[in-house]
Write a protein that holds these residues in place. Structure first.
Motif, PDB file in Angstrom:
ATOM      1  N   THR A 231     -13.246  50.473  20.394  1.00 41.43           N
ATOM      2  CA  THR A 231     -11.985  49.768  20.610  1.00 41.43           C
ATOM      3  C   THR A 231     -10.843  50.774  20.774  1.00 41.43           C
ATOM      4  N   TRP A 232      -9.658  50.243  21.051  1.00 46.48           N
ATOM      5  CA  TRP A 232      -8.503  51.074  21.423  1.00 46.48           C
ATOM      6  C   TRP A 232      -7.247  50.384  20.930  1.00 46.48           C
ATOM      7  N   ARG A 233      -6.395  51.119  20.246  1.00 42.57           N
ATOM      8  CA  ARG A 233      -5.167  50.500  19.774  1.00 42.57           C
ATOM      9  C   ARG A 233      -4.147  50.388  20.902  1.00 42.57           C
ATOM     10  N   TRP A 234      -3.551  49.191  20.988  1.00 37.72           N
ATOM     11  CA  TRP A 234      -2.545  48.894  22.023  1.00 37.72           C
ATOM     12  C   TRP A 234      -1.375  48.203  21.356  1.00 37.72           C
ATOM     13  N   PHE A 235      -0.169  48.709  21.612  1.00 31.78           N
ATOM     14  CA  PHE A 235       1.020  48.220  20.932  1.00 31.78           C
ATOM     15  C   PHE A 235       1.744  47.104  21.689  1.00 31.78           C
ATOM     16  N   GLY A 236       1.090  46.532  22.687  1.00 34.04           N
ATOM     17  CA  GLY A 236       1.708  45.446  23.434  1.00 34.04           C
ATOM     18  C   GLY A 236       2.368  45.955  24.704  1.00 34.04           C
ATOM     19  N   PRO A 237       3.116  45.095  25.385  1.00 36.48           N
ATOM     20  CA  PRO A 237       3.694  45.452  26.687  1.00 36.48           C
ATOM     21  C   PRO A 237       4.594  46.679  26.655  1.00 36.48           C
ATOM     22  N   ILE A 238       5.139  47.045  25.473  1.00 38.56           N
ATOM     23  CA  ILE A 238       5.986  48.237  25.398  1.00 38.56           C
ATOM     24  C   ILE A 238       5.178  49.526  25.461  1.00 38.56           C
ATOM     25  N   ASP A 239       3.860  49.434  25.265  1.00 40.68           N
ATOM     26  CA  ASP A 239       2.991  50.615  25.209  1.00 40.68           C
ATOM     27  C   ASP A 239       2.892  51.248  26.590  1.00 40.68           C
ATOM     28  N   LYS A 240       3.115  52.560  26.663  1.00 46.35           N
ATOM     29  CA  LYS A 240       3.032  53.264  27.932  1.00 46.35           C
ATOM     30  C   LYS A 240       1.595  53.563  28.340  1.00 46.35           C
ATOM     31  N   VAL A 241       0.655  53.283  27.449  1.00 42.93           N
ATOM     32  CA  VAL A 241      -0.769  53.342  27.777  1.00 42.93           C
ATOM     33  C   VAL A 241      -1.250  51.903  27.881  1.00 42.93           C
ATOM     34  N   THR A 242      -1.725  51.498  29.035  1.00 42.01           N
ATOM     35  CA  THR A 242      -2.028  50.096  29.288  1.00 42.01           C
ATOM     36  C   THR A 242      -3.436  49.709  28.846  1.00 42.01           C
ATOM     37  N   VAL A 243      -3.680  48.411  28.818  1.00 43.94           N
ATOM     38  CA  VAL A 243      -5.026  47.914  28.516  1.00 43.94           C
ATOM     39  C   VAL A 243      -6.008  48.390  29.580  1.00 43.94           C
ATOM     40  N   ARG A 244      -5.572  48.402  30.825  1.00 41.88           N
ATOM     41  CA  ARG A 244      -6.457  48.883  31.890  1.00 41.88           C
ATOM     42  C   ARG A 244      -6.785  50.365  31.704  1.00 41.88           C
ATOM     43  N   ASP A 245      -5.806  51.145  31.228  1.00 44.23           N
ATOM     44  CA  ASP A 245      -6.088  52.547  30.892  1.00 44.23           C
ATOM     45  C   ASP A 245      -7.191  52.628  29.834  1.00 44.23           C
ATOM     46  N   ALA A 246      -7.088  51.761  28.822  1.00 48.42           N
ATOM     47  CA  ALA A 246      -8.079  51.755  27.746  1.00 48.42           C
ATOM     48  C   ALA A 246      -9.462  51.429  28.284  1.00 48.42           C
ATOM     49  N   ALA A 247      -9.529  50.451  29.198  1.00 51.01           N
ATOM     50  CA  ALA A 247     -10.818  50.079  29.779  1.00 51.01           C
ATOM     51  C   ALA A 247     -11.407  51.249  30.564  1.00 51.01           C
ATOM     52  N   GLN A 248     -10.565  51.957  31.318  1.00 47.30           N
ATOM     53  CA  GLN A 248     -11.045  53.098  32.086  1.00 47.30           C
ATOM     54  C   GLN A 248     -11.499  54.234  31.169  1.00 47.30           C
ATOM     55  N   ALA A 249     -10.907  54.312  29.976  1.00 48.36           N
ATOM     56  CA  ALA A 249     -11.296  55.347  29.014  1.00 48.36           C
ATOM     57  C   ALA A 249     -12.630  55.045  28.355  1.00 48.36           C
ATOM     58  N   GLY A 250     -13.131  53.827  28.500  1.00 42.66           N
ATOM     59  CA  GLY A 250     -14.419  53.462  27.933  1.00 42.66           C
ATOM     60  C   GLY A 250     -14.350  52.489  26.775  1.00 42.66           C
ATOM     61  N   ALA A 251     -13.155  51.966  26.474  1.00 40.38           N
ATOM     62  CA  ALA A 251     -13.031  50.999  25.384  1.00 40.38           C
ATOM     63  C   ALA A 251     -13.629  49.661  25.789  1.00 40.38           C
ATOM     64  N   GLU A 252     -14.185  48.973  24.796  1.00 40.73           N
ATOM     65  CA  GLU A 252     -14.749  47.639  25.002  1.00 40.73           C
ATOM     66  C   GLU A 252     -13.835  46.540  24.474  1.00 40.73           C
ATOM     67  N   GLY A 253     -12.918  46.886  23.584  1.00 40.16           N
ATOM     68  CA  GLY A 253     -12.037  45.887  22.988  1.00 40.16           C
ATOM     69  C   GLY A 253     -10.731  46.525  22.580  1.00 40.16           C
ATOM     70  N   ILE A 254      -9.778  45.669  22.190  1.00 42.80           N
ATOM     71  CA  ILE A 254      -8.431  46.113  21.851  1.00 42.80           C
ATOM     72  C   ILE A 254      -8.111  45.785  20.393  1.00 42.80           C
ATOM     73  N   VAL A 255      -7.393  46.709  19.775  1.00 40.11           N
ATOM     74  CA  VAL A 255      -6.822  46.531  18.440  1.00 40.11           C
ATOM     75  C   VAL A 255      -5.317  46.408  18.626  1.00 40.11           C
ATOM     76  N   SER A 256      -4.742  45.301  18.157  1.00 40.48           N
ATOM     77  CA  SER A 256      -3.313  45.102  18.392  1.00 40.48           C
ATOM     78  C   SER A 256      -2.717  44.252  17.283  1.00 40.48           C
ATOM     79  N   ALA A 257      -1.411  44.056  17.353  1.00 40.39           N
ATOM     80  CA  ALA A 257      -0.684  43.239  16.369  1.00 40.39           C
ATOM     81  C   ALA A 257       0.613  42.765  17.003  1.00 40.39           C
ATOM     82  N   LEU A 258       1.263  41.834  16.333  1.00 45.00           N
ATOM     83  CA  LEU A 258       2.562  41.326  16.790  1.00 45.00           C
ATOM     84  C   LEU A 258       3.652  42.049  16.005  1.00 45.00           C
ATOM     85  N   HIS A 259       3.945  43.268  16.434  1.00 41.26           N
ATOM     86  CA  HIS A 259       4.877  44.103  15.680  1.00 41.26           C
ATOM     87  C   HIS A 259       6.301  43.558  15.690  1.00 41.26           C
TER      88      HIS A 259
END
Length: 398
Positions: A4-32
């Motif tokens: 998995t890959w931590r993602w801080f939401g739309p403000i994150d400069k690293v996108t979910v698609r970036d995470a997928a390309q890096a090899g992640a299968e899922g996302i770790v996130s929260a409503l900060h």
């Protein structure tokens, strides 16, 4: 393990698609952006699921549902905040979430004195410098009684550091140490931090441990009811700061917590970086002892300047530093095989490459400190390589 890959939401400069390309299968996130102590709105939970799905992945782990200072101190609105935790768990369960990470660190979350310290090869890493931290505590924050908490030699070293600090360095220390939860817009000014510290006056480690057990005694029955595993993240760094106790820093601390609320849903976030800042934490032995209660894993490594507690350290490359990452991963794979053989649905343990050094194009991207794109991609690739090798049929861990 599930990568998995931590993602801080739309403000994150690293996108979910970036995470997928890096090899992640899922996302770790929260409503900060939801205030601590409030119930997470259903429409906001649904929106986060859709944002992640649009990038090609799914939301696997919540990190974190914050535990308020009122809950930790059992003051003010603490009972209402526990009620909000109950309702948030119910809503997350209804949305399909099955794992929620949290921490019980007083006031400060993970604490670093330098968020972009330059390594030997020019990468940028997070660092905790003990002398700089003590200088902040005694000479910048000016916490009453701070000097009495440190040996004379350390206090003198801190005074020398402070005497050489520029105004820019002093301001940066205040920002770095007073920062709020990762991904949030919260933080503390010096006056606000002192006020928060006063709210903990007289609260010793034994009382904070008791308050943690009270919190879990209230929350675990709801977690059992809705089918969510909750997992406690260790203190980072794993020793007292600013005169505040920290109570999830060692194997003994976790044994106390797990034995007092002995439910399978009450578990561990194994963070090898946080626990690895102490030389007396054997992470492979920790993983073996609490294997069945490990619900979530952060894999990273730190290099300590000394083996004293406390000490200075920096966040090294994932396969460097003081933790035997091969031994830790071997213990986790052994537990996954055991779970699969016994029919546990959660036999795959979600893992994420925690933090990472800023390298190559990370140096100009300006992502959340500790969460660069390429540095984490490198870490995930290295960790996946170890897992793939250990899972080979010749090693018997497949």
């Amino acid at each position: 393990m599930k990568h998995t890959w931590r993602w801080f939401g739309p403000i994150d400069k690293v996108t979910v698609r970036d995470a997928a390309q890096a090899g992640a299968e899922g996302i770790v996130s929260a409503l900060h952006h939801i205030p601590t102590g409030a119930v997470w709105p259903k429409d906001e939970i649904d929106r986060r699921h859709q944002e992640i799905k649009a990038g090609g992945l799914v939301w696997d782990v919540v990190e974190s549902v914050p535990v308020s200072e009122d809950i930790k101190t059992q003051k003010g609105d603490w009972r209402a905040h526990i009620g909000a935790w109950h309702e948030t768990l119910r809503r997350l369960s209804q949305s399909g979430i099955r794992k929620v990470c949290y921490n019980f660190m007083p006031i400060l979350d993970w604490t670093r004195t330098d968020l972009r310290w330059e390594t030997r090869h020019g990468a940028k890493a997070m660092r905790f410098d003990l002398a700089d931290f003590i200088a902040f505590d005694i000479h910048i924050l000016r916490r009453p009684g701070a000097a009495e908490d440190y040996p004379q030699g350390l206090a003198e070293a801190a005074a020398r550091n402070f005497s050489q600090m520029t105004d820019e360095k002093i301001a940066a220390l205040g920002r770095n140490i007073g920062a709020g939860l990762p991904g949030s817009a919260d933080g503390y000014s010096l006056d606000q931090l002192l006020e928060k510290l006063r709210s903990y006056h007289g609260l010793e480690a034994a009382r904070l441990k008791s308050n943690l057990i009270d919190f879990l005694s209230e929350v675990v029955p709801v977690a059992e009811e809705v089918g969510i595993n909750i997992c406690a993240h260790p203190d980072d760094p794993p020793w007292p700061l600013l005169g505040l106790p920290r109570i999830l820093s060692t194997e003994q601390d976790y044994g106390h917590m797990l034995s007092h609320v002995d439910s399978q849903v009450n578990g561990v976030t194994l963070c090898t970086g946080s626990l690895g800042a102490r030389h007396d934490n054997d992470l492979a032995a920790f993983a073996e002892r609490f294997a069945s209660r490990i619900h979530f894993v952060h894999l990273r490594n730190v290099t300590r300047d000394t083996d004293s507690v406390p000490c200075s350290f920096f966040e090294d490359e994932h396969l460097e530093g003081g933790t035997d990452m091969v031994a830790v991963i071997a213990a986790l794979l052994k537990e996954e095989r055991r779970r699969k053989e016994t029919g546990r649905e959660d036999h795959r343990i979600p893992m994420r490459p925690d933090h990472g050094q800023e390298i190559l194009d990370d140096l100009s991207r300006g992502a959340q400190p500790g969460y660069p794109a390429i540095g984490r991609l490198k870490g995930l690739a290295e960790l996946r390589g170890i897992e793939r090798a250990l899972s080979h049929t010749r090693f018997g861990l497949n």
